[in-house]
Write a protein that holds these residues in place. Structure first.
Motif, PDB file in Angstrom:
ATOM      1  N   MET A   1     -22.570  32.572 -62.010  1.00  0.00           N
ATOM      2  CA  MET A   1     -21.856  33.248 -61.862  1.00  0.00           C
ATOM      3  C   MET A   1     -21.208  32.725 -60.520  1.00  0.00           C
ATOM      4  N   ILE A   2     -21.430  31.878 -59.885  1.00  0.00           N
ATOM      5  CA  ILE A   2     -20.622  30.647 -58.741  1.00  0.00           C
ATOM      6  C   ILE A   2     -20.281  29.712 -60.190  1.00  0.00           C
ATOM      7  N   ALA A   3     -20.969  29.215 -60.687  1.00  0.00           N
ATOM      8  CA  ALA A   3     -19.788  28.399 -62.289  1.00  0.00           C
ATOM      9  C   ALA A   3     -19.113  28.886 -62.407  1.00  0.00           C
ATOM     10  N   SER A   4     -19.132  30.073 -63.516  1.00  0.00           N
ATOM     11  CA  SER A   4     -18.171  30.487 -64.089  1.00  0.00           C
ATOM     12  C   SER A   4     -16.154  30.729 -62.373  1.00  0.00           C
TER      13      SER A   4
ATOM     14  N   LEU B   1     -17.119  38.690 -63.385  1.00  0.00           N
ATOM     15  CA  LEU B   1     -16.949  39.010 -62.394  1.00  0.00           C
ATOM     16  C   LEU B   1     -15.638  40.348 -62.600  1.00  0.00           C
ATOM     17  N   ALA B   2     -15.653  40.347 -64.077  1.00  0.00           N
ATOM     18  CA  ALA B   2     -14.726  41.433 -65.052  1.00  0.00           C
ATOM     19  C   ALA B   2     -15.564  42.419 -65.685  1.00  0.00           C
ATOM     20  N   GLN B   3     -17.349  41.862 -65.851  1.00  0.00           N
ATOM     21  CA  GLN B   3     -17.542  43.049 -66.329  1.00  0.00           C
ATOM     22  C   GLN B   3     -18.202  44.036 -65.763  1.00  0.00           C
ATOM     23  N   VAL B   4     -18.710  44.084 -64.352  1.00  0.00           N
ATOM     24  CA  VAL B   4     -19.296  45.019 -63.630  1.00  0.00           C
ATOM     25  C   VAL B   4     -18.581  44.699 -62.274  1.00  0.00           C
ATOM     26  N   GLN B   5     -18.958  45.874 -61.453  1.00  0.00           N
ATOM     27  CA  GLN B   5     -19.089  45.394 -59.688  1.00  0.00           C
ATOM     28  C   GLN B   5     -19.779  45.748 -59.574  1.00  0.00           C
ATOM     29  N   THR B   6     -19.834  44.107 -58.746  1.00  0.00           N
ATOM     30  CA  THR B   6     -21.092  43.615 -57.725  1.00  0.00           C
ATOM     31  C   THR B   6     -21.441  44.312 -57.132  1.00  0.00           C
ATOM     32  N   THR B   7     -23.456  44.087 -56.678  1.00  0.00           N
ATOM     33  CA  THR B   7     -23.413  44.425 -55.127  1.00  0.00           C
ATOM     34  C   THR B   7     -23.376  44.408 -53.725  1.00  0.00           C
ATOM     35  N   HIS B   8     -23.077  44.926 -52.692  1.00  0.00           N
ATOM     36  CA  HIS B   8     -23.142  44.120 -51.982  1.00  0.00           C
ATOM     37  C   HIS B   8     -24.003  42.728 -51.150  1.00  0.00           C
ATOM     38  N   ASN B   9     -24.383  42.896 -51.602  1.00  0.00           N
ATOM     39  CA  ASN B   9     -25.599  41.626 -51.908  1.00  0.00           C
ATOM     40  C   ASN B   9     -25.606  40.797 -53.095  1.00  0.00           C
ATOM     41  N   THR B  10     -25.153  40.373 -53.626  1.00  0.00           N
ATOM     42  CA  THR B  10     -24.839  39.328 -55.121  1.00  0.00           C
ATOM     43  C   THR B  10     -23.366  39.288 -54.593  1.00  0.00           C
ATOM     44  N   ASP B  11     -22.479  39.640 -53.169  1.00  0.00           N
ATOM     45  CA  ASP B  11     -21.814  39.223 -52.595  1.00  0.00           C
ATOM     46  C   ASP B  11     -21.414  38.649 -51.756  1.00  0.00           C
ATOM     47  N   ILE B  12     -22.633  39.118 -50.633  1.00  0.00           N
ATOM     48  CA  ILE B  12     -22.842  37.756 -49.902  1.00  0.00           C
ATOM     49  C   ILE B  12     -23.173  36.138 -50.585  1.00  0.00           C
TER      50      ILE B  12
ATOM     51  N   THR C   1      -5.375  39.443 -56.356  1.00  0.00           N
ATOM     52  CA  THR C   1      -4.385  40.749 -56.478  1.00  0.00           C
ATOM     53  C   THR C   1      -3.371  40.088 -57.302  1.00  0.00           C
ATOM     54  N   SER C   2      -4.164  38.931 -58.593  1.00  0.00           N
ATOM     55  CA  SER C   2      -3.671  39.478 -59.988  1.00  0.00           C
ATOM     56  C   SER C   2      -4.507  39.744 -60.764  1.00  0.00           C
ATOM     57  N   GLY C   3      -6.123  39.948 -61.101  1.00  0.00           N
ATOM     58  CA  GLY C   3      -7.027  39.812 -61.771  1.00  0.00           C
ATOM     59  C   GLY C   3      -6.192  41.299 -63.232  1.00  0.00           C
ATOM     60  N   ASP C   4      -6.730  40.906 -63.872  1.00  0.00           N
ATOM     61  CA  ASP C   4      -7.046  41.500 -65.436  1.00  0.00           C
ATOM     62  C   ASP C   4      -6.920  42.856 -64.940  1.00  0.00           C
ATOM     63  N   THR C   5      -8.216  43.362 -64.140  1.00  0.00           N
ATOM     64  CA  THR C   5      -8.615  44.532 -64.512  1.00  0.00           C
ATOM     65  C   THR C   5      -9.304  44.690 -63.134  1.00  0.00           C
ATOM     66  N   ALA C   6      -9.483  46.326 -62.476  1.00  0.00           N
ATOM     67  CA  ALA C   6     -10.214  46.271 -61.370  1.00  0.00           C
ATOM     68  C   ALA C   6     -10.656  45.944 -60.746  1.00  0.00           C
ATOM     69  N   ILE C   7     -12.061  46.240 -61.926  1.00  0.00           N
ATOM     70  CA  ILE C   7     -13.508  45.408 -61.019  1.00  0.00           C
ATOM     71  C   ILE C   7     -13.437  44.160 -61.190  1.00  0.00           C
ATOM     72  N   LEU C   8     -12.270  43.177 -61.744  1.00  0.00           N
ATOM     73  CA  LEU C   8     -12.132  41.831 -61.381  1.00  0.00           C
ATOM     74  C   LEU C   8     -11.615  41.166 -59.736  1.00  0.00           C
TER      75      LEU C   8
END
Length: 155
Positions: free
Chosen positions: A1-4, A13-24, A45-52
């Motif tokens: 994920m960090i490599a991307s 990051l645009a595929q599925v909402q990440t968890t709190h722990n994943t974000d940490i 601020t300008s990602g194509d999707t709300a998920i991103l």
């Protein structure tokens, strides 16, 4: 994920909402990498999707510093889709509700007067979360929305 993130690829990051722990975890790895933080700020601020946008905000919200917290809260205040996704995630995590119920509570907490005290207690605790500026902001908003219901008791 960090490599991307480092390679400017928002795809994962645009595929599925990440968890709190994943974000940490991602924040702990990306926090000192200025290009990564810059990519996340742009996507927030300008990602194509709300998920991103919500994933980027969620990661940035876990970084230390008032500047990042202010940026995240500005996005939460002005991007309705991101706000709803973030508030749903905070509600699900802090109140132990399934995603659908959490989304309903996030959308209209006044529809849950029978749970107002419980919800307010959970959000009051989360409003002090030192590791998530977004959760603090969302919890404060939910407390404001719930405040007229505190003390309400069914007939």
């Amino acid at each position: 994920m960090i490599a991307s993130v480092a390679s400017r690829d928002p795809g994962p990051l645009a595929q599925v909402q990440t968890t709190h722990n994943t974000d940490i975890v991602i924040a702990s790895l990306a926090g000192d990498d200025k290009p990564c933080v810059s990519h996340l700020q742009r996507w927030m601020t300008s990602g194509d999707t709300a998920i991103l946008r919500v994933n980027s905000a969620g990661i940035l919200a876990k970084l230390p510093g008032a500047e990042k917290a202010a940026e995240v809260t500005r996005v939460l205040a002005h991007d309705e889709e991101v706000r709803h996704l973030y508030m749903t995630a905070v509600t699900a995590r802090t109140c132990g509700d399934d995603w659908t119920t959490a989304g309903s509570i996030a959308r209209d907490p006044a529809a849950y007067p029978h749970r107002a005290r419980y919800l307010a207690q959970r959000f009051a605790t989360e409003a002090l979360n030192p590791r998530d500026a977004g959760a603090r902001w969302c919890s404060s908003v939910m407390l404001r929305e719930l405040s007229p219901l505190i003390g309400w008791s069914p007939g």
